[in-house]
Design a protein around this motif. Structure first.
Motif, PDB file in Angstrom:
ATOM      1  N   GLN B 130       0.817  -1.205   0.000  1.00  0.00           N
ATOM      2  CA  GLN B 130       0.000   0.000   0.000  1.00  0.00           C
ATOM      3  C   GLN B 130       0.854   1.260   0.000  1.00  0.00           C
ATOM      4  N   ARG B 131       2.039   1.164   0.620  1.00  0.00           N
ATOM      5  CA  ARG B 131       2.940   2.325   0.617  1.00  0.00           C
ATOM      6  C   ARG B 131       3.381   2.658  -0.798  1.00  0.00           C
ATOM      7  N   ALA B 134      -0.322   2.614  -6.398  1.00  0.00           N
ATOM      8  CA  ALA B 134      -1.346   3.645  -6.541  1.00  0.00           C
ATOM      9  C   ALA B 134      -2.596   3.194  -5.824  1.00  0.00           C
ATOM     10  N   LYS B 135      -3.506   4.140  -5.464  1.00  0.00           N
ATOM     11  CA  LYS B 135      -4.664   3.790  -4.655  1.00  0.00           C
ATOM     12  C   LYS B 135      -5.557   2.764  -5.356  1.00  0.00           C
ATOM     13  N   ALA B 136      -5.823   2.933  -6.659  1.00  0.00           N
ATOM     14  CA  ALA B 136      -6.705   2.025  -7.388  1.00  0.00           C
ATOM     15  C   ALA B 136      -6.188   0.596  -7.347  1.00  0.00           C
ATOM     16  N   THR B 137      -4.894   0.434  -7.596  1.00  0.00           N
ATOM     17  CA  THR B 137      -4.306  -0.896  -7.560  1.00  0.00           C
ATOM     18  C   THR B 137      -4.433  -1.496  -6.170  1.00  0.00           C
ATOM     19  N   ALA B 138      -4.235  -0.628  -5.154  1.00  0.00           N
ATOM     20  CA  ALA B 138      -4.302  -1.104  -3.766  1.00  0.00           C
ATOM     21  C   ALA B 138      -5.702  -1.616  -3.444  1.00  0.00           C
ATOM     22  N   ILE B 139      -6.706  -0.874  -3.927  1.00  0.00           N
ATOM     23  CA  ILE B 139      -8.088  -1.281  -3.674  1.00  0.00           C
ATOM     24  C   ILE B 139      -8.377  -2.616  -4.366  1.00  0.00           C
ATOM     25  N   CYS B 142      -6.956  -5.358  -2.561  1.00  0.00           N
ATOM     26  CA  CYS B 142      -7.738  -5.583  -1.342  1.00  0.00           C
ATOM     27  C   CYS B 142      -8.931  -6.489  -1.618  1.00  0.00           C
TER      28      CYS B 142
END
Lengths: 84, 192
Positions: B130-131, B134-139, B142
Protein backbone atom coordinates in the motif's frame (compact mmCIF):
# COMPACT_ATOMS: atom_id res chain seq x y z
CA UNK A 1 6.02 -26.81 -7.47
CA UNK A 2 7.67 -23.67 -6.09
CA UNK A 3 7.68 -23.21 -2.35
CA UNK A 4 8.77 -19.61 -1.68
CA UNK A 5 6.53 -16.66 -2.56
CA UNK A 6 9.09 -14.59 -4.50
CA UNK A 7 9.91 -17.28 -7.04
CA UNK A 8 6.31 -17.80 -8.23
CA UNK A 9 6.25 -16.46 -11.76
CA UNK A 10 3.47 -14.45 -13.34
CA UNK A 11 3.17 -17.15 -15.99
CA UNK A 12 2.48 -19.86 -13.42
CA UNK A 13 -0.24 -17.82 -11.79
CA UNK A 14 -1.81 -17.06 -15.16
CA UNK A 15 -1.76 -20.74 -16.03
CA UNK A 16 -3.52 -21.63 -12.78
CA UNK A 17 -6.06 -18.89 -13.35
CA UNK A 18 -6.86 -20.13 -16.85
CA UNK A 19 -7.24 -23.70 -15.57
CA UNK A 20 -9.63 -22.49 -12.90
CA UNK A 21 -11.51 -20.57 -15.55
CA UNK A 22 -11.85 -23.75 -17.59
CA UNK A 23 -13.32 -25.65 -14.67
CA UNK A 24 -16.20 -23.28 -14.10
CA UNK A 25 -19.43 -24.22 -15.86
CA UNK A 26 -20.36 -22.41 -19.06
CA UNK A 27 -23.03 -20.11 -17.62
CA UNK A 28 -20.63 -18.66 -15.07
CA UNK A 29 -17.82 -18.39 -17.54
CA UNK A 30 -19.58 -15.84 -19.75
CA UNK A 31 -19.74 -13.30 -16.95
CA UNK A 32 -16.00 -13.48 -16.36
CA UNK A 33 -14.89 -13.18 -19.93
CA UNK A 34 -11.77 -11.20 -19.13
CA UNK A 35 -10.89 -13.60 -16.31
CA UNK A 36 -9.77 -10.86 -13.95
CA UNK A 37 -8.50 -12.34 -10.72
CA UNK A 38 -11.16 -10.77 -8.51
CA UNK A 39 -14.09 -11.88 -10.67
CA UNK A 40 -12.66 -15.33 -11.10
CA UNK A 41 -12.21 -15.80 -7.36
CA UNK A 42 -15.75 -14.56 -6.78
CA UNK A 43 -17.17 -16.98 -9.34
CA UNK A 44 -15.11 -19.85 -7.93
CA UNK A 45 -16.30 -19.16 -4.39
CA UNK A 46 -19.94 -18.97 -5.39
CA UNK A 47 -19.56 -22.13 -7.49
CA UNK A 48 -18.06 -24.06 -4.57
CA UNK A 49 -20.85 -22.79 -2.33
CA UNK A 50 -23.50 -23.91 -4.82
CA UNK A 51 -21.85 -27.35 -5.06
CA UNK A 52 -21.88 -27.64 -1.27
CA UNK A 53 -25.57 -26.73 -1.26
CA UNK A 54 -26.25 -29.33 -3.92
CA UNK A 55 -24.46 -32.05 -1.93
CA UNK A 56 -26.57 -31.07 1.04
CA UNK A 57 -29.77 -31.26 -0.99
CA UNK A 58 -28.80 -34.57 -2.60
CA UNK A 59 -27.98 -36.03 0.82
CA UNK A 60 -31.45 -35.03 1.99
CA UNK A 61 -33.07 -36.70 -0.99
CA UNK A 62 -30.92 -39.82 -0.70
CA UNK A 63 -31.76 -40.11 2.97
CA UNK A 64 -35.46 -39.92 2.20
CA UNK A 65 -35.25 -42.29 -0.78
CA UNK A 66 -33.26 -44.92 1.10
CA UNK A 67 -35.65 -44.84 4.02
CA UNK A 68 -38.67 -45.21 1.77
CA UNK A 69 -37.36 -47.74 -0.73
CA UNK A 70 -40.22 -49.72 -2.19
CA UNK A 71 -39.72 -53.45 -1.74
CA UNK A 72 -41.24 -54.33 -5.11
CA UNK A 73 -39.11 -52.06 -7.31
CA UNK A 74 -36.35 -54.19 -8.79
CA UNK A 75 -34.00 -51.23 -9.06
CA UNK A 76 -34.44 -50.44 -5.37
CA UNK A 77 -33.70 -54.07 -4.54
CA UNK A 78 -30.44 -53.91 -6.46
CA UNK A 79 -29.35 -50.77 -4.69
CA UNK A 80 -30.43 -52.11 -1.36
CA UNK A 81 -28.41 -55.29 -1.78
CA UNK A 82 -25.46 -53.10 -2.72
CA UNK A 83 -25.84 -51.25 0.52
CA UNK A 84 -26.42 -54.20 2.84
CA UNK B 1 -31.51 -44.66 -14.23
CA UNK B 2 -29.47 -42.08 -16.04
CA UNK B 3 -29.23 -43.96 -19.35
CA UNK B 4 -29.50 -42.87 -22.95
CA UNK B 5 -32.81 -43.98 -24.40
CA UNK B 6 -31.30 -45.95 -27.30
CA UNK B 7 -29.31 -48.46 -25.26
CA UNK B 8 -31.42 -48.24 -22.11
CA UNK B 9 -32.92 -51.72 -22.36
CA UNK B 10 -29.57 -53.32 -23.18
CA UNK B 11 -27.81 -51.73 -20.25
CA UNK B 12 -30.68 -52.44 -17.91
CA UNK B 13 -30.85 -56.13 -18.87
CA UNK B 14 -27.09 -56.39 -18.49
CA UNK B 15 -27.47 -54.83 -15.11
CA UNK B 16 -30.24 -57.21 -14.10
CA UNK B 17 -28.22 -60.22 -15.20
CA UNK B 18 -25.84 -59.47 -12.36
CA UNK B 19 -28.58 -59.64 -9.76
CA UNK B 20 -28.71 -63.42 -9.62
CA UNK B 21 -25.04 -63.53 -8.76
CA UNK B 22 -25.12 -61.74 -5.45
CA UNK B 23 -21.43 -60.93 -5.23
CA UNK B 24 -20.96 -57.30 -4.25
CA UNK B 25 -18.31 -56.54 -6.86
CA UNK B 26 -20.42 -57.73 -9.79
CA UNK B 27 -23.39 -55.70 -8.65
CA UNK B 28 -21.16 -52.67 -8.39
CA UNK B 29 -19.91 -53.30 -11.90
CA UNK B 30 -23.47 -53.32 -13.15
CA UNK B 31 -24.24 -50.08 -11.39
CA UNK B 32 -21.13 -48.51 -12.85
CA UNK B 33 -22.10 -49.62 -16.36
CA UNK B 34 -25.39 -47.85 -15.89
CA UNK B 35 -23.71 -44.53 -15.14
CA UNK B 36 -23.26 -42.20 -18.08
CA UNK B 37 -19.90 -40.59 -18.82
CA UNK B 38 -17.92 -42.48 -16.21
CA UNK B 39 -14.27 -41.63 -15.80
CA UNK B 40 -11.95 -43.83 -13.69
CA UNK B 41 -12.07 -41.69 -10.55
CA UNK B 42 -15.89 -41.58 -10.61
CA UNK B 43 -16.01 -45.37 -10.54
CA UNK B 44 -13.66 -45.44 -7.58
CA UNK B 45 -15.70 -42.70 -5.94
CA UNK B 46 -18.91 -44.64 -6.33
CA UNK B 47 -17.35 -47.81 -4.95
CA UNK B 48 -15.84 -46.06 -1.92
CA UNK B 49 -19.05 -44.11 -1.32
CA UNK B 50 -21.21 -47.24 -1.36
CA UNK B 51 -18.77 -49.14 0.85
CA UNK B 52 -18.88 -46.29 3.35
CA UNK B 53 -22.66 -46.23 3.30
CA UNK B 54 -22.73 -49.97 3.95
CA UNK B 55 -20.35 -49.59 6.89
CA UNK B 56 -22.63 -46.99 8.41
CA UNK B 57 -25.56 -49.38 8.14
CA UNK B 58 -27.51 -46.93 6.04
CA UNK B 59 -30.55 -49.13 5.45
CA UNK B 60 -31.21 -49.37 9.19
CA UNK B 61 -34.86 -48.41 9.68
CA UNK B 62 -34.11 -47.17 13.18
CA UNK B 63 -32.15 -44.17 11.88
CA UNK B 64 -33.79 -40.78 11.74
CA UNK B 65 -33.74 -38.85 8.45
CA UNK B 66 -31.19 -36.44 9.89
CA UNK B 67 -28.91 -39.22 11.15
CA UNK B 68 -29.02 -40.89 7.76
CA UNK B 69 -28.31 -37.62 6.00
CA UNK B 70 -25.28 -37.02 8.22
CA UNK B 71 -24.03 -40.53 7.53
CA UNK B 72 -24.45 -39.96 3.78
CA UNK B 73 -22.54 -36.67 3.88
CA UNK B 74 -19.81 -38.23 5.96
CA UNK B 75 -19.42 -41.13 3.53
CA UNK B 76 -19.43 -38.72 0.59
CA UNK B 77 -16.66 -36.56 2.11
CA UNK B 78 -14.66 -39.61 3.10
CA UNK B 79 -14.93 -41.08 -0.41
CA UNK B 80 -13.86 -37.77 -1.95
CA UNK B 81 -10.82 -37.50 0.31
CA UNK B 82 -9.81 -41.16 -0.21
CA UNK B 83 -9.62 -40.80 -3.98
CA UNK B 84 -6.96 -38.08 -3.63
CA UNK B 85 -4.77 -39.03 -0.70
CA UNK B 86 -1.87 -36.75 -1.71
CA UNK B 87 -3.73 -33.44 -1.77
CA UNK B 88 -3.55 -31.02 1.15
CA UNK B 89 -7.29 -30.39 1.11
CA UNK B 90 -7.78 -34.13 1.29
CA UNK B 91 -5.70 -34.49 4.45
CA UNK B 92 -7.39 -31.48 6.04
CA UNK B 93 -10.77 -33.00 5.23
CA UNK B 94 -9.77 -36.36 6.69
CA UNK B 95 -8.58 -34.66 9.89
CA UNK B 96 -11.87 -32.77 10.02
CA UNK B 97 -13.90 -35.96 9.61
CA UNK B 98 -11.86 -37.74 12.29
CA UNK B 99 -12.52 -34.92 14.69
CA UNK B 100 -16.22 -34.91 13.92
CA UNK B 101 -16.83 -38.54 14.62
CA UNK B 102 -13.81 -39.54 16.72
CA UNK B 103 -13.57 -42.96 15.21
CA UNK B 104 -10.35 -44.86 14.75
CA UNK B 105 -11.72 -46.57 11.65
CA UNK B 106 -11.32 -43.33 9.68
CA UNK B 107 -8.02 -43.36 7.78
CA UNK B 108 -5.38 -41.19 9.46
CA UNK B 109 -3.80 -38.38 7.39
CA UNK B 110 -0.72 -39.39 5.49
CA UNK B 111 1.25 -36.29 6.33
CA UNK B 112 0.29 -33.59 8.79
CA UNK B 113 2.87 -30.89 8.11
CA UNK B 114 0.70 -27.81 7.79
CA UNK B 115 2.19 -24.42 7.04
CA UNK B 116 1.01 -21.80 9.58
CA UNK B 117 2.14 -18.83 7.56
CA UNK B 118 -1.11 -17.24 6.45
CA UNK B 119 -1.81 -14.27 8.71
CA UNK B 120 1.69 -13.01 9.44
CA UNK B 121 2.85 -12.89 5.84
CA UNK B 122 -0.27 -11.19 4.41
CA UNK B 123 -0.23 -8.34 6.98
CA UNK B 124 3.40 -7.59 6.23
CA UNK B 125 2.78 -7.73 2.48
CA UNK B 126 -0.28 -5.50 2.62
CA UNK B 127 1.62 -2.82 4.54
CA UNK B 128 4.56 -2.78 2.11
CA UNK B 129 2.40 -2.75 -1.03
CA UNK B 130 0.00 0.00 0.00
CA UNK B 131 2.94 2.32 0.62
CA UNK B 132 4.25 1.84 -2.92
CA UNK B 133 1.21 1.16 -5.15
CA UNK B 134 -1.35 3.65 -6.54
CA UNK B 135 -4.66 3.79 -4.66
CA UNK B 136 -6.71 2.03 -7.39
CA UNK B 137 -4.31 -0.90 -7.56
CA UNK B 138 -4.30 -1.10 -3.77
CA UNK B 139 -8.09 -1.28 -3.67
CA UNK B 140 -8.14 -3.95 -6.39
CA UNK B 141 -5.64 -6.01 -4.46
CA UNK B 142 -7.74 -5.58 -1.34
CA UNK B 143 -10.75 -7.00 -3.12
CA UNK B 144 -8.75 -9.96 -4.38
CA UNK B 145 -7.42 -10.55 -0.89
CA UNK B 146 -10.92 -10.53 0.60
CA UNK B 147 -12.14 -12.97 -2.03
CA UNK B 148 -9.11 -15.13 -1.39
CA UNK B 149 -10.01 -15.27 2.30
CA UNK B 150 -13.48 -16.51 1.39
CA UNK B 151 -11.92 -19.18 -0.81
CA UNK B 152 -9.64 -20.22 2.03
CA UNK B 153 -12.67 -20.83 4.19
CA UNK B 154 -14.38 -22.92 1.52
CA UNK B 155 -11.52 -25.22 0.58
CA UNK B 156 -10.55 -27.63 3.40
CA UNK B 157 -7.19 -26.71 4.87
CA UNK B 158 -7.15 -23.46 2.92
CA UNK B 159 -6.27 -21.31 5.93
CA UNK B 160 -2.71 -22.59 6.03
CA UNK B 161 -1.72 -22.45 2.37
CA UNK B 162 0.13 -19.88 0.33
CA UNK B 163 -1.48 -18.31 -2.77
CA UNK B 164 -0.10 -20.70 -5.33
CA UNK B 165 -0.94 -23.81 -3.34
CA UNK B 166 -4.41 -22.45 -2.69
CA UNK B 167 -5.15 -22.14 -6.41
CA UNK B 168 -3.71 -25.60 -7.08
CA UNK B 169 -5.72 -27.18 -4.30
CA UNK B 170 -8.87 -25.34 -5.38
CA UNK B 171 -8.54 -26.78 -8.88
CA UNK B 172 -8.21 -30.30 -7.52
CA UNK B 173 -10.95 -29.87 -4.93
CA UNK B 174 -13.37 -28.51 -7.55
CA UNK B 175 -12.80 -31.52 -9.80
CA UNK B 176 -13.50 -33.97 -7.02
CA UNK B 177 -16.49 -32.00 -5.77
CA UNK B 178 -18.04 -32.04 -9.25
CA UNK B 179 -17.42 -35.77 -9.53
CA UNK B 180 -19.01 -36.40 -6.13
CA UNK B 181 -22.09 -34.39 -7.07
CA UNK B 182 -22.39 -36.41 -10.30
CA UNK B 183 -22.11 -39.71 -8.43
CA UNK B 184 -24.78 -38.68 -5.93
CA UNK B 185 -27.07 -37.45 -8.71
CA UNK B 186 -26.82 -40.80 -10.49
CA UNK B 187 -27.64 -42.61 -7.27
CA UNK B 188 -30.69 -40.42 -6.69
CA UNK B 189 -31.85 -40.99 -10.26
CA UNK B 190 -31.41 -44.73 -9.83
CA UNK B 191 -33.56 -44.74 -6.73
CA UNK B 192 -36.37 -42.50 -7.95
Amino acid sequence: MTTSRSSITEAEINELISKLHALLPEARRRGTHRASAAKLLKETCSYIKSLHREVDDLSDRLSYLISSMDVTTSQAEIIRSLLR
Amino acid sequence: MCLGTSNKSFKYSLFLSFVNNTKFRLLLFGCILAMQNTIPSKQVLLKTFLTGLRRRNITNKGMTLLERKRAIKFSADLAMASVRKEAKWSNALMADLSRKFQRKTVLPSKHRHVVFRGNKVSKHKRGARQRRAAKATAIAKCIVKKREQVLRRLVPGGKCMDECTLLDETLDYLQLLKAQVDVMRSLVKALE
